[in-house]
Design an enzyme around this catalytic site. Structure first.
Site, PDB file in Angstrom:
ATOM      1  CD  GLU A   1      -6.262   6.072   2.522  1.00 43.96           C
ATOM      2  OE1 GLU A   1      -6.415   6.226   1.306  1.00 43.96           O
ATOM      3  OE2 GLU A   1      -5.175   5.789   3.039  1.00 43.96           O
TER       4      GLU A   1
ATOM      5  CG  ASP B   1      -2.191   0.833   0.954  1.00 38.55           C
ATOM      6  OD1 ASP B   1      -3.199   0.642   1.657  1.00 38.55           O
ATOM      7  OD2 ASP B   1      -2.140   1.713   0.054  1.00 38.55           O
TER       8      ASP B   1
HETATM    9  C1  GLC Z   1      -4.415   4.136  -0.179  1.00 36.49           C
HETATM   10  C2  GLC Z   1      -5.355   3.075   0.344  1.00 36.49           C
HETATM   11  C3  GLC Z   1      -5.626   1.968  -0.635  1.00 36.49           C
HETATM   12  C4  GLC Z   1      -5.604   2.507  -2.045  1.00 36.49           C
HETATM   13  C5  GLC Z   1      -4.186   2.979  -2.330  1.00 36.49           C
HETATM   14  C6  GLC Z   1      -4.038   3.584  -3.726  1.00 36.49           C
HETATM   15  O1  GLC Z   1      -3.513   4.503   0.796  1.00 36.49           O
HETATM   16  O2  GLC Z   1      -5.022   2.497   1.593  1.00 36.49           O
HETATM   17  O3  GLC Z   1      -6.901   1.397  -0.298  1.00 36.49           O
HETATM   18  O4  GLC Z   1      -5.977   1.505  -2.962  1.00 36.49           O
HETATM   19  O5  GLC Z   1      -3.717   3.905  -1.366  1.00 36.49           O
HETATM   20  O6  GLC Z   1      -4.791   4.742  -3.827  1.00 36.49           O
END
Ligand code: GLC
Length: 749
Positions: free
Chosen positions: A518, A309
């Protein structure tokens, strides 16, 4: 002379290149992977493991430029760093939805440039399209996952996956970072709404359906695309409710509640998996060899690739202080089982990993393993055989069918939680005051990952989609009055609302949350903000009947207001058709059928899930939510009866068949979800009072009755035993449907 010869050879290769690859595309994927890997340099291999954000190859303010690709930066990324993947809309963090033509053009520039590289390995472009193609302007944006779960209709999730894959591919994109298979058992968590709720069976059923719709059995098809299970594993259960903070999950809980969703996703063929950004039991997801290799690969047999991530490899050093250096962070993550790094703003991962391999710190075999997995998914995705956007936008993007599906899903996702005296549906001629912070905004019905990352740019939302107020206005015209603003933040004049209420028969009070995702969505309490409570109390004092409507991603505490309201309708995040769907339900043009996929707490510590253990309902302990998991009313009534089992005892491994009748005893056609719960009466590990094992949604006319059949399998009766293995123990089991219970026994072989 030599130059002419080199040019001739190069020209020949260009001419034959595609022909050569075309001949190969009838070979088995594994053969193609092996052949290509054998041709790759170490640099090209490590490039495949590197994913960068679009901003790295973007011109200044790419989000506003017609041609946002900076060709020199793209050339650097592809010819010098050989990167394998790009993600996001132009210019993070101001990610915002782009016109589909712009997406198609910029992705074609990337494909054309890749075609000029030595081995022409396609970039796989990943995007968050978690409720439709949320970063493509005017895309059909579906209810968020929590709402899809509330429909209890896997077919709707299948269709959502199908339409989403079409929209992603019509945008020229390749790969969707969805579905979230985390289980939602921590209501404070700011991403609860991205999950399919608190129940293992429901999460698996809805996620599996989405993947099947999105990938089918062959995602090289022009209108299919690889999905991505996230976030493996245990991200959704931070003990303090705040995003990306520690979870403490014992192995039995992990295997009972957190792994099954991912097992279902892997079984459904999900091509990729994104890793948990947080730590579980002190081990960050990106450093957890036991989870990423021991469980995911050796136990679950996952063959796709894992992607980190956001910046989470370097965070093993910069945040978790697990690694003593950035280089050690890369080594730990790659050796734990992370195949691709969402770096994403620079090439440090590439440089550090290249040096680690050259120094013998990371074996080439591990690089080859990761790259093979990535190439496998690229071949399976048809990327090598696709030099043009494979899918025309017409008929595949924002189609009428997709809009209709979206509206149906929104309608079926809304939960009628209370309806005293059958106050709802409202009479058309009634005079209604609509007020509250979520009454006149689209963003409050869509949440994060909508047009922008946080979903909070109301000004960017489509003008042709009505808020709740606008949808009510369309239905009842001058019978509807409104006090409030346009955005969640707009202050509401309480005196004006109270005064206006006196001139009306009913009050629709729309409360809840603004959009977020988030860490920006972290909160300190589930209580509603005080201004909402003040508004509610002032309106209650008028004595006018209140219909409480809520929108938002989490179950905020509404107990006092709900107890004084005549009706309560829980909207959560029903998507772009949410206003229309809610108005349809309030005026009875649609009979509500949503069921809660989560326990709705009575108070901030009311976070006991429905599948609680015996000690949670013992002496003064009790499961006493405001509304239980599975709760949801209709404008008609249903009854189940005649629950029967085809056996009274079974030996290990046998299935048992359940039949039950369901009747619509009211005078309106409606949809009901019949849920089958199971309880293992006594076992060597304490068992939940009940667990959902099967469900089916049926539409019945007034008076209509239907017999439903279900099969409970050995797996349904199993649990994680003392030694952490999945077992079934002999003994009594109870099957519960509605207010009936039937028992059977599992006997020793
Ligand atoms: C973010 C999220 C994830 C997402 C990724 C790309 O931090 O945690 O769910 O797919 O980054 O945007």
């Amino acid at each position: 002379m030599k130059l002419i010869l080199y040019f001739y050879i190069f020209f020949l290769f260009l001419l034959l290149g595609p022909a050569v690859s075309a001949q190969e595309n009838n070979e088995p994927v594994e053969t193609r992977v092996g052949k290509l890997l054998a041709q790759m340099t170490l640099e090209e291999k490590i490039g495949q493991m590197t994913q960068i954000d679009f901003s790295v190859i973007s011109v200044e303010n790419g989000q506003d430029a017609d041609d946002p690709v900076d060709q020199a930066k793209l050339d650097d990324a592809l010819f010098n760093y050989h990167i394998g993947s790009i993600l996001n809309a132009p210019t993070t963090p101001n990610n915002k939805a782009q016109p589909i033509e712009k997406w198609r053009n910029l992705t074609q520039v990337i494909r054309d440039t890749t075609f000029r590289t030595r081995l022409q390995i396609p970039v796989i472009y990943g995007i968050d399209a978690i409720h439709g193609a949320n970063y493509t302007r005017n895309a059909v944006l579906f209810p968020q996952a929590i709402n899809m779960a509330a429909t209890f209709e896997p077919e709707l999730s299948f269709q959502e996956g199908k339409f989403t894959a079409k929209a992603v591919k019509a945008s020229g994109l390749d790969w969707n970072f969805a579905p979230v298979m985390d289980i939602g058992r921590q209501p404070l968590w700011p991403r609860l709404w991205e999950t399919y709720g608190e129940d293992v069976h429901l999460v698996g059923a809805m996620g599996e359906a989405f993947i099947k719709g999105h990938q089918a059995d062959d995602f090289s098809a022009a209108d299919k695309a690889p999905a991505c299970l996230k976030h493996f594993v245990g991200y959704s259960f931070p003990i303090n409710g705040k995003d990306r903070t520690p979870a403490w999950i014992g192995e039995r809980m992990l295997r009972e509640y957190f792994l099954p969703g991912f097992e279902a996703g892997v079984k459904a063929g999900a091509a990729t998996i994104m890793v948990n950004s947080a730590e579980v039991d002190g081990i960050p997801g990106h450093a957890n060899y036991k989870y990423l290799t021991g469980i995911l690969r050796e136990e679950m047999g996952f063959t796709g690739f894992t992607v980190s991530d956001w910046e989470d490899i370097i965070r093993l050093y910069s945040r978790d202080k697990l690694a003593a250096s950035p280089s050690e962070a890369v080594k730990i993550a790659v050796m734990a089982g992370v195949d691709m790094s969402m770096a994403p703003f620079n090439y440090s991962f590439y440089d550090l990993l290249l040096q680690l391999v050259k120094d013998g710190e990371v074996p080439l075999s591990r690089i080859d393993e990761a790259v093979s997995r990535i190439l496998r998914v690229k071949f399976q995705s048809g990327l090598f055989d696709r030099q043009q956007p494979a899918l025309a936008a017409a008929d595949n993007f924002a189609s009428r069918e997709a809009v209709e599906l979206n509206r149906r899903a929104a309608r079926e996702s809304i939960v009628l939680a209370k309806n005293d005296g059958q106050l709802l549906p409202l009479p058309r001629q009634a005079k209604v005051l609509v007020t509250g912070p979520t009454a006149n905004s689209l963003s409050v019905m869509n949440g994060g990952w909508t047009i922008t990352w946080q979903g909070n740019k109301d000004e960017l939302y489509p003008q042709d989609k009505p808020s709740l107020y606008r949808a009510l206005l369309e239905k009842a015209g001058d019978r509807v009055s409104f006090v409030g603003g346009k955005r969640f933040e707009d202050e509401i004049n309480i005196e004006q609302a109270v005064s206006e209420a006196r001139n009306n028969d009913y009050i629709i009070l729309a409360l809840g949350e603004k959009p977020y995702t988030e860490t920006l969505g972290n909160i300190e309490t589930l209580d509603l903000p005080p201004p909402q409570l003040q508004l509610a109390r002032a309106l209650q004092a008028t004595g006018k009947p209140i219909i409480l409507v809520t929108f938002g991603g989490r179950p905020r505490i509404i107990t006092e207001i709900a107890n004084n309201a005549a009706a309560v309708v829980l909207g959560f995040l029903p998507g772009m058709e949410g206003g229309i769907a809610m108005a349809d339900i309030l005026y009875g043009d649609v009979n509500p059928s949503g069921k809660l996929p989560i326990t709705y707490p009575r108070d901030t510590n009311g976070i006991t899930p429905y599948d609680y253990k015996p000690s949670e309902e013992f002496e003064s302990n009790r499961y006493w939510p405001l509304y239980s998991f599975g709760h949801g009313l209709s404008y008609t009534r249903f009854e189940t009866s005649n629950l029967q089992l085809d056996k009274t005892s079974i030996a290990n491994g046998e299935d048992i068949n359940v039949s039950v009748k369901v009747r619509n005893t009211g005078n309106l056609t409606g949809k009901e979800v019949v849920m089958v719960y199971l309880h293992d009466v006594a076992a060597s590990v304490t068992r939940p009072n009940r667990q959902l094992k099967a469900f089916r949604k049926v539409e019945l006319k007034a008076g209509e009755e239907r017999t439903l059949l279900f099969t409970l399998t050995w797996r349904d009766m199993s649990f994680i035993g003392v030694d952490m293995r999945r077992i079934v123990e002999p003994g009594e089991f109870r099957v519960m449907v509605g207010n009936e219970t039937a028992t059977f026994s599992v006997v020793k072989n």
